[in-house]
Motif scaffolding. Structure first.
Motif, PDB file in Angstrom:
ATOM      1  N   SER A  46       0.836  -1.204   0.000  1.00 34.08           N
ATOM      2  CA  SER A  46       0.000   0.000   0.000  1.00 34.08           C
ATOM      3  C   SER A  46       0.878   1.265   0.000  1.00 34.08           C
ATOM      4  O   SER A  46       0.565   2.243  -0.663  1.00 34.08           O
ATOM      5  CB  SER A  46      -0.981  -0.003   1.178  1.00 34.08           C
ATOM      6  N   LEU A  47       2.015   1.210   0.694  1.00 35.99           N
ATOM      7  CA  LEU A  47       2.936   2.353   0.678  1.00 35.99           C
ATOM      8  C   LEU A  47       3.570   2.519  -0.713  1.00 35.99           C
ATOM      9  O   LEU A  47       3.727   3.632  -1.207  1.00 35.99           O
ATOM     10  CB  LEU A  47       4.020   2.181   1.750  1.00 35.99           C
ATOM     11  N   ALA A  48       3.901   1.389  -1.334  1.00 35.31           N
ATOM     12  CA  ALA A  48       4.511   1.447  -2.676  1.00 35.31           C
ATOM     13  C   ALA A  48       3.527   2.072  -3.666  1.00 35.31           C
ATOM     14  O   ALA A  48       3.918   2.883  -4.519  1.00 35.31           O
ATOM     15  CB  ALA A  48       4.924   0.051  -3.131  1.00 35.31           C
ATOM     16  N   ARG A  49       2.245   1.734  -3.525  1.00 36.23           N
ATOM     17  CA  ARG A  49       1.231   2.318  -4.423  1.00 36.23           C
ATOM     18  C   ARG A  49       1.048   3.809  -4.119  1.00 36.23           C
ATOM     19  O   ARG A  49       1.016   4.644  -5.008  1.00 36.23           O
ATOM     20  CB  ARG A  49      -0.103   1.564  -4.280  1.00 36.23           C
ATOM     21  N   GLU A  50       0.972   4.110  -2.808  1.00 37.61           N
ATOM     22  CA  GLU A  50       0.759   5.520  -2.414  1.00 37.61           C
ATOM     23  C   GLU A  50       1.891   6.429  -2.900  1.00 37.61           C
ATOM     24  O   GLU A  50       1.653   7.532  -3.372  1.00 37.61           O
ATOM     25  CB  GLU A  50       0.635   5.597  -0.878  1.00 37.61           C
ATOM     26  N   PHE A  51       3.132   5.937  -2.777  1.00 33.18           N
ATOM     27  CA  PHE A  51       4.280   6.790  -3.113  1.00 33.18           C
ATOM     28  C   PHE A  51       4.866   6.476  -4.491  1.00 33.18           C
ATOM     29  O   PHE A  51       5.931   6.961  -4.842  1.00 33.18           O
ATOM     30  CB  PHE A  51       5.354   6.674  -2.019  1.00 33.18           C
ATOM     31  N   ASP A  52       4.168   5.660  -5.245  1.00 33.62           N
ATOM     32  CA  ASP A  52       4.573   5.309  -6.612  1.00 33.62           C
ATOM     33  C   ASP A  52       6.019   4.784  -6.669  1.00 33.62           C
ATOM     34  O   ASP A  52       6.883   5.347  -7.339  1.00 33.62           O
ATOM     35  CB  ASP A  52       4.404   6.544  -7.526  1.00 33.62           C
ATOM     36  N   THR A  53       6.227   3.715  -5.926  1.00 33.45           N
ATOM     37  CA  THR A  53       7.569   3.142  -5.768  1.00 33.45           C
ATOM     38  C   THR A  53       7.615   1.729  -6.368  1.00 33.45           C
ATOM     39  O   THR A  53       6.660   0.970  -6.232  1.00 33.45           O
ATOM     40  CB  THR A  53       7.901   3.058  -4.255  1.00 33.45           C
ATOM     41  N   PHE A  54       8.717   1.395  -7.002  1.00 32.91           N
ATOM     42  CA  PHE A  54       8.921   0.018  -7.459  1.00 32.91           C
ATOM     43  C   PHE A  54       9.212  -0.883  -6.252  1.00 32.91           C
ATOM     44  O   PHE A  54       9.862  -0.431  -5.300  1.00 32.91           O
ATOM     45  CB  PHE A  54      10.164  -0.090  -8.351  1.00 32.91           C
ATOM     46  N   VAL A  55       8.788  -2.130  -6.313  1.00 36.78           N
ATOM     47  CA  VAL A  55       9.272  -3.128  -5.357  1.00 36.78           C
ATOM     48  C   VAL A  55      10.112  -4.119  -6.152  1.00 36.78           C
ATOM     49  O   VAL A  55       9.640  -4.694  -7.135  1.00 36.78           O
ATOM     50  CB  VAL A  55       8.112  -3.852  -4.628  1.00 36.78           C
ATOM     51  N   ILE A  56      11.370  -4.254  -5.739  1.00 32.51           N
ATOM     52  CA  ILE A  56      12.277  -5.207  -6.400  1.00 32.51           C
ATOM     53  C   ILE A  56      12.486  -6.350  -5.428  1.00 32.51           C
ATOM     54  O   ILE A  56      12.968  -6.137  -4.311  1.00 32.51           O
ATOM     55  CB  ILE A  56      13.616  -4.522  -6.753  1.00 32.51           C
ATOM     56  N   THR A  57      12.078  -7.545  -5.816  1.00 30.61           N
ATOM     57  CA  THR A  57      12.155  -8.651  -4.860  1.00 30.61           C
ATOM     58  C   THR A  57      13.372  -9.534  -5.137  1.00 30.61           C
ATOM     59  O   THR A  57      13.854  -9.620  -6.265  1.00 30.61           O
ATOM     60  CB  THR A  57      10.908  -9.558  -4.897  1.00 30.61           C
ATOM     61  N   ASP A  58      13.827 -10.188  -4.090  1.00 30.75           N
ATOM     62  CA  ASP A  58      14.786 -11.285  -4.201  1.00 30.75           C
ATOM     63  C   ASP A  58      14.080 -12.449  -3.526  1.00 30.75           C
ATOM     64  O   ASP A  58      13.947 -12.483  -2.301  1.00 30.75           O
ATOM     65  CB  ASP A  58      16.086 -10.908  -3.473  1.00 30.75           C
ATOM     66  N   GLU A  59      13.585 -13.382  -4.347  1.00 33.67           N
ATOM     67  CA  GLU A  59      12.781 -14.481  -3.795  1.00 33.67           C
ATOM     68  C   GLU A  59      13.426 -15.844  -4.058  1.00 33.67           C
ATOM     69  O   GLU A  59      12.750 -16.833  -4.304  1.00 33.67           O
ATOM     70  CB  GLU A  59      11.356 -14.409  -4.376  1.00 33.67           C
ATOM     71  N   VAL A  60      14.765 -15.861  -3.986  1.00 33.99           N
ATOM     72  CA  VAL A  60      15.472 -17.106  -4.306  1.00 33.99           C
ATOM     73  C   VAL A  60      15.148 -18.240  -3.319  1.00 33.99           C
ATOM     74  O   VAL A  60      15.349 -19.403  -3.644  1.00 33.99           O
ATOM     75  CB  VAL A  60      17.004 -16.915  -4.402  1.00 33.99           C
ATOM     76  N   TYR A  61      14.632 -17.897  -2.147  1.00 33.14           N
ATOM     77  CA  TYR A  61      14.292 -18.946  -1.164  1.00 33.14           C
ATOM     78  C   TYR A  61      12.790 -19.223  -1.155  1.00 33.14           C
ATOM     79  O   TYR A  61      12.243 -19.704  -0.163  1.00 33.14           O
ATOM     80  CB  TYR A  61      14.780 -18.536   0.241  1.00 33.14           C
ATOM     81  N   GLU A  62      12.111 -18.901  -2.258  1.00 38.30           N
ATOM     82  CA  GLU A  62      10.641 -19.017  -2.304  1.00 38.30           C
ATOM     83  C   GLU A  62      10.137 -20.409  -1.930  1.00 38.30           C
ATOM     84  O   GLU A  62       9.029 -20.542  -1.411  1.00 38.30           O
ATOM     85  CB  GLU A  62      10.109 -18.594  -3.686  1.00 38.30           C
ATOM     86  N   HIS A  63      10.931 -21.449  -2.207  1.00 42.51           N
ATOM     87  CA  HIS A  63      10.482 -22.808  -1.905  1.00 42.51           C
ATOM     88  C   HIS A  63      11.082 -23.365  -0.609  1.00 42.51           C
ATOM     89  O   HIS A  63      10.912 -24.541  -0.311  1.00 42.51           O
ATOM     90  CB  HIS A  63      10.801 -23.746  -3.071  1.00 42.51           C
ATOM     91  N   ILE A  64      11.813 -22.515   0.118  1.00 41.75           N
ATOM     92  CA  ILE A  64      12.404 -22.990   1.376  1.00 41.75           C
ATOM     93  C   ILE A  64      11.746 -22.214   2.517  1.00 41.75           C
ATOM     94  O   ILE A  64      12.224 -21.153   2.948  1.00 41.75           O
ATOM     95  CB  ILE A  64      13.949 -22.846   1.361  1.00 41.75           C
ATOM     96  N   VAL A  65      10.610 -22.720   2.949  1.00 44.89           N
ATOM     97  CA  VAL A  65       9.767 -22.062   3.960  1.00 44.89           C
ATOM     98  C   VAL A  65       9.325 -23.135   4.947  1.00 44.89           C
ATOM     99  O   VAL A  65       8.993 -24.247   4.540  1.00 44.89           O
ATOM    100  CB  VAL A  65       8.534 -21.406   3.290  1.00 44.89           C
ATOM    101  N   TYR A  66       9.339 -22.800   6.245  1.00 44.64           N
ATOM    102  CA  TYR A  66       9.017 -23.792   7.279  1.00 44.64           C
ATOM    103  C   TYR A  66       7.619 -23.569   7.829  1.00 44.64           C
ATOM    104  O   TYR A  66       7.229 -22.425   8.087  1.00 44.64           O
ATOM    105  CB  TYR A  66      10.077 -23.712   8.397  1.00 44.64           C
ATOM    106  N   GLU A  67       6.896 -24.659   8.033  1.00 46.84           N
ATOM    107  CA  GLU A  67       5.550 -24.577   8.613  1.00 46.84           C
ATOM    108  C   GLU A  67       5.640 -23.875   9.963  1.00 46.84           C
ATOM    109  O   GLU A  67       6.598 -24.088  10.681  1.00 46.84           O
ATOM    110  CB  GLU A  67       4.984 -25.993   8.831  1.00 46.84           C
TER     111      GLU A  67
END
Ligand code: GLN
Length: 396
Positions: free
Chosen positions: A186-207
Motif C-alpha cells: 500500500s505504501l509502494a502504491r501511495e508513493f509510486d515506488t517500485f518493489v524489487i524482490t529477491d525471492e530465491v528462497y521461495e520454496h524454502i519455507v518452514y511450517e
C-alpha cells in the motif's frame, strides 16, 4: 595518479566470500557462504549429460531460450497464482545476482533513493550504488526481525524510487506475513515506488509460515520486479540461472540492460534445466521437508551448545546472538571460530547498517553428516571460551 570510480568507495568486497576463503585455509566446516554440499536432482544431471553432445552450445535468445521460458512461466504461474507469459513477462539472467542488478538499473535514475531492510544480503548495497542510487535503511529488529510501520512510512516519505524486498529473508530467516506485505504494497502504491524482490528462497519455507508473492497482491504486478533463480530450489548455485518476472513494459526495458550486461545465460544449462522446471509438486514438498529436517538437526546442536538464536521461518540461515561469548567483535569471533573450533560463519555486522556486533550467521544447506560434524564442533563452545590470539585478516 589515475583513479578508479568513486562508486567503488561505497562498498567493500564480499565478506561472505572472504569467509569461504578463510574456511578453506583452516579446512573448517564451511557454514558461511550459503550453498549446498549435496547433488542436484538426478533428472537435471541426466539432462545435462544429454546436452553435452546434443547442444545447444551457441548463444540462446538474449532474454532466454524459448523452451526454458515456457517451462519457467508454467511453473511460476502455478506457484505465484498470476499468469506469467513466457514471451512478455520474463528475462532469463545469469543468476539472481544479475537479475537484481538489471532490476535496479531498469528502475533507478542516478541520485534516486532505494529502501533496503537491515539486516540485508550484502549485494543490495552494491547494486544500489552501482546503479547510481542511494540506500536508505529500515530496521528489521532482532530477535524477531519485525519492522516499525512508522519508520517504514518515514522512509517512503523520502520518495524512494524502489524498495528491495528479500523474502524469505537472507540473513534473518524472516518470512514476511501477508499483512506485512500488504502494508509495504500500500505504501509502494501511495508513493509510486517500485518493489524489487529477491525471492530465491521461495520454496524454502518452514511450517506454519507461507510464502506470499508481493507481485500477486492487488495493483502490484505493474510495479514489482520479481527476481529469483534456480540456484537454491534445485541446488545448482554454480549454474548461474536466474530470472526477472515483471510487466511487459518493464521487461522490454530490462531486456536491454540484460543484453548489454551479459548477452545471455548459458544456453546448454538453460536446456538442461527445463527438466528441473518440469518436476512435479512433490519435488517442492520434499525439498521443504528435507530443509525442515536440516534446520531441526542444526538447531538442536545450537540448543545443546547453549547458543541463543532466532528460529528461521524460511531460507537456510540462522542468526546467532554471541553477546554471552565475551567478545566485542563479531569479526574477531568468526576468525577465532573458524581457526579454533573449525566452523565458518559470517560476521553479522556485514549485513547490518546499524552498528550491530553481537550476531553471526550460519547456514544449514548441508548434508546431515556435515551438519553433525559442525554441530559436534560447536559443542566445544561449552568448555572452550573465546580468547583472541592474533590478528587474522579475512583475506579478501
Ligand atoms: N546467497 C548466499 C549467501 O548469502 C551466497 C552468496 C554468494 O556468494 N553469492 O551466503
Amino acid at each position: 595518479m589515475i583513479s578508479t570510480s568513486i562508486r567503488l568507495k561505497g562498498f567493500t568486497e564480499s565478506v561472505i566470500r572472504g569467509m569461504t576463503r578463510l574456511s578453506n585455509k583452516y579446512d573448517a566446516v564451511n557454514l558461511s557462504q550459503g550453498f549446498p554440499d549435496f547433488d542436484p536432482p538426478r533428472e537435471l544431471l541426466d539432462a545435462l549429460q544429454k546436452c553435452v553432445y546434443d547442444g545447444p552450445h551457441q548463444y540462446a535468445v538474449t532474454w532466454g531460450a524459448p523452451n526454458f521460458r515456457c517451462a519457467l512461466a508454467k511453473k511460476q504461474t502455478r506457484f505465484m497464482g498470476i499468469t506469467i507469459d513466457p514471451d512478455e513477462n520474463l528475462v532469463v539472467t545469469c543468476g539472481s545476482t544479475e537479475a537484481m542488478m538489471v532490476a535496479m538499473m531498469t528502475a533507478c535514475n542516478p541520485g534516486d533513493k532505494v529502501i533496503i531492510f537491515s539486516p540485508f544480503y550484502e549485494n543490495y548495497v552494491a547494486d544500489t550504488i552501482l546503479s547510481g542510487a542511494i540506500p536508505i535503511y529500515v530496521g528489521l529488529r532482532p530477535p524477531d526481525f519485525s519492522f516499525d510501520p512508522d519508520e517504514l512510512r518515514k522512509a517512503f516519505e523520502q520518495r524512494p524510487k524502489a524498495l528491495i524486498l528479500c523474502n524469505p529473508s537472507n540473513p534473518s530467516g524472516k518470512v514476511f506475513t501477508r499483512q506485512e506485505l500488504e502494508l509495504i504494497a500500500s505504501l509502494a502504491r501511495e508513493f509510486d515506488t517500485f518493489v524489487i524482490t529477491d525471492e530465491v528462497y521461495e520454496h524454502i519455507v518452514y511450517e506454519p509460515s507461507k510464502h506470499c508473492y508481493i507481485a500477486a497482491l492487488p495493483g502490484m504486478f505493474e510495479r514489482t520486479i520479481s527476481c529469483s533463480s534456480l540456484s537454491k530450489t534445485y541446488s545448482i548455485t554454480g549454474w548461474r540461472l536466474g530470472y526477472i518476472i515483471a510487466s511487459r513494459t518493464i521487461i522490454n526495458e530490462a531486456r536491454k540492460v540484460h543484453d548489454f550486461l551479459t548477452v545471455g545465460a548459458p544456453a546448454p544449462l538453460q536446456e538442461a534445466a527445463v527438466a528441473a522446471l518440469e518436476l512435479p509438486d512433490s519435488y517442492y514438498a520434499q525439498l521443504q521437508k528435507d530443509y525442515t529436517h536440516k534446520r531441526n538437526v542444526f538447531l538442536s546442536y545450537l540448543d545443546k551448545a547453549g547458543l541463543v538464536y532466532t528460529k528461521p521461518q524460511g531460507a537456510y540461515y540462522v542468526m546467532v546472538d554471541i553477546s554471552g561469548m565475551g567478545c566485542e567483535s563479531d569479526v574477531e569471533f568468526c576468525e577465532w571460530l573458524v581457526r579454533e573450533i573449525g566452523v565458518a560463519a559470517v560476521p553479522g555486522s556485514s549485513f547490518f547498517n546499524e552498528p550491530v556486533k553481537n550476531m553471526i550467521r550460519f547456514h544449514f544447506a548441508k548434508k546431515e553428516e556435515t551438519l553433525k560434524k559442525a554441530g559436534e564442533r560447536l559443542l566445544e563452545l561449552k568448555s572452550k571460551s573465546y580468547s583472541p590470539r592474533r590478528k587474522e585478516g579475512n583475506e579478501g
